[in-house]
Design a protein around this motif. Structure first.
Motif, PDB file in Angstrom:
ATOM      1  N   VAL A 125       5.882  -3.600  -1.962  1.00  0.00           N
ATOM      2  CA  VAL A 125       6.313  -4.483  -0.863  1.00  0.00           C
ATOM      3  C   VAL A 125       7.624  -4.015  -0.234  1.00  0.00           C
ATOM      4  O   VAL A 125       7.710  -3.872   0.997  1.00  0.00           O
ATOM      5  N   PRO A 126       8.692  -3.734  -1.019  1.00  0.00           N
ATOM      6  CA  PRO A 126       9.911  -3.226  -0.373  1.00  0.00           C
ATOM      7  C   PRO A 126       9.719  -1.875   0.297  1.00  0.00           C
ATOM      8  O   PRO A 126      10.322  -1.604   1.344  1.00  0.00           O
ATOM      9  N   ALA A 127       8.894  -1.013  -0.320  1.00  0.00           N
ATOM     10  CA  ALA A 127       8.668   0.304   0.272  1.00  0.00           C
ATOM     11  C   ALA A 127       8.079   0.192   1.671  1.00  0.00           C
ATOM     12  O   ALA A 127       8.373   1.013   2.550  1.00  0.00           O
ATOM     13  N   ILE A 128       7.268  -0.818   1.921  1.00  0.00           N
ATOM     14  CA  ILE A 128       6.703  -1.037   3.248  1.00  0.00           C
ATOM     15  C   ILE A 128       7.696  -1.761   4.163  1.00  0.00           C
ATOM     16  O   ILE A 128       7.967  -1.333   5.286  1.00  0.00           O
ATOM     17  N   LEU A 129       8.274  -2.850   3.664  1.00  0.00           N
ATOM     18  CA  LEU A 129       9.079  -3.719   4.520  1.00  0.00           C
ATOM     19  C   LEU A 129      10.403  -3.093   4.943  1.00  0.00           C
ATOM     20  O   LEU A 129      10.921  -3.408   6.017  1.00  0.00           O
ATOM     21  N   TRP A 130      10.965  -2.194   4.130  1.00  0.00           N
ATOM     22  CA  TRP A 130      12.179  -1.510   4.582  1.00  0.00           C
ATOM     23  C   TRP A 130      11.877  -0.655   5.813  1.00  0.00           C
ATOM     24  O   TRP A 130      12.681  -0.582   6.744  1.00  0.00           O
ATOM     25  N   GLY A 131      10.732  -0.028   5.823  1.00  0.00           N
ATOM     26  CA  GLY A 131      10.351   0.763   6.990  1.00  0.00           C
ATOM     27  C   GLY A 131      10.124  -0.109   8.206  1.00  0.00           C
ATOM     28  O   GLY A 131      10.535   0.235   9.329  1.00  0.00           O
ATOM     29  N   VAL A 132       9.483  -1.260   8.009  1.00  0.00           N
ATOM     30  CA  VAL A 132       9.247  -2.192   9.117  1.00  0.00           C
ATOM     31  C   VAL A 132      10.579  -2.685   9.671  1.00  0.00           C
ATOM     32  O   VAL A 132      10.780  -2.747  10.894  1.00  0.00           O
TER      33      VAL A 132
END
Length: 342
Positions: A125-132
């Motif tokens: 989840v953080p790996a995706i949301l940091w990019g977003v």
């Protein structure tokens, strides 16, 4: 160069350090579901990051604290406007931290499986949301004249931001795969090397497209240069992975993250949060910063304590530099069978 420019660079360096270090943590956490074939291999993977993951998160805390002190307007707008995705990141990080400690407290496979799922989702989840989140910062969001975010959560899920989330997920997972190959031995090392090739190619394609899209939106000569260097480093990392040079592959994948994140900050400057409504509503390093006195005190504190923190963290990595093999992990099956029987 003014102090607010210096602290923009300092915050960029903190985020770069965080993504370099926590990136492979996230990657290892995601890969525990795909690389590990049994409990001992899963423990090998977790043990590769066990001594360092909490130290890596210090970079996140420092980046957040530095943003609050140096650019309070930026901090207020960011954390209010991005409240939901940042809350999801925080919950995921908390669950992951608890899982690292609690998965070994129980003796049954069901107990460990539940915490292993927390490690997986708490990394993914953080790996995706940091990019977003960072993609939206660079692209710009709906800010009114008071610098308040007036968009919705769905506005943050635009195609550019979603691509950014996919890029960070794949890039961090690749970084984690080469780190696993570097820190392990035996079958899991060979498996990690095989995974890293496919992940590296996917990361190269996705990151290349994302950086190109970024430069089309915000062209900058320095950003173009760092984007090219990031692509070269990532391609070189994949090539040396084919030759099983894990150390060089990890260094080059890390440098790719460094230059890719650097590209985003260079494309963003002098803004810290552009507005898509009107230019006057945008936050810049000048109108979002603290007073020169505050920035001056922060500079002296950072100059004194930052070298100490870096030396301590470097020493930690040196102490835990050796590879880990499944033979180093005791067999947990007898304990699990005994617990199930009782």
């Amino acid at each position: 160069m003014h102090l607010h420019d210096v602290w923009f660079i300092a915050i960029a360096v903190l985020w770069i350090g965080y993504f370099f270090l926590e990136g492979f943590d996230f990657g290892v956490g995601v890969l525990t579901k795909f690389l590990a074939r049994d409990e001992r291999e899963r423990r090998v993977m977790i043990n590769t990051i066990g001594p360092v993951w909490d130290g890596n998160e210090v970079w996140l805390i420092t980046a957040g604290g530095a943003t609050f002190a140096a650019f309070p307007e930026w901090y207020a707008t960011l954390f209010s406007g991005f409240y939901l995705p940042l809350l999801l990141i925080l919950v995921a990080l908390i669950l992951r931290a608890v899982a690292f400690d609690y998965r070994g407290k129980g003796k049954t496979p069901r107990w460990r499986d539940a915490w292993d799922r927390c490690i997986f989702w708490g990394s993914l989840v953080p790996a995706i949301l940091w990019g977003v989140a960072f993609a939206n910062i660079v692209r710009g969001v709906k800010l009114n004249a008071d610098h308040d975010y007036v968009g919705s959560f769905l506005d943050l899920l635009n195609p550019y931001a979603l691509l950014g989330g996919l890029v960070t997920l794949v890039l961090f997972t690749y970084h984690g795969a080469v780190f696993t190959a570097l820190k392990t031995d035996g079958e899991i090392r060979a498996r990690a090397n095989r995974f890293s090739i496919a992940l590296g190619v996917a990361a190269l394609v996705l990151a290349g497209g994302f950086l190109l899209w970024t430069l089309v939106q915000r062209p900058d000569a320095w950003a173009i240069g760092t984007a090219v260097v990031a692509a070269v480093c990532l391609a070189a990392s994949v090539l040396v992975s084919l030759r099983l040079r894990e150390g060089w592959a990890f260094l080059l994948s890390g440098l790719a993250i460094v230059f890719a994140v650097g590209t985003l900050f260079l494309a963003l400057y002098p803004y810290v949060m552009p507005s898509t409504l009107t230019e006057a509503s945008s936050l810049t390093v000048e109108n979002a910063s603290s007073t020169p006195k505050t920035l001056g005190i922060m500079t002296w504190v950072a100059a004194i304590f930052l070298p100490i923190v870096l030396l301590y963290q470097g020493w930690t990595y040196w102490v835990f530099r050796k590879r880990i093999h499944v033979d180093h992990i005791p067999d947990a099956e007898p304990e699990a069978k005994a617990a199930a029987a009782s």
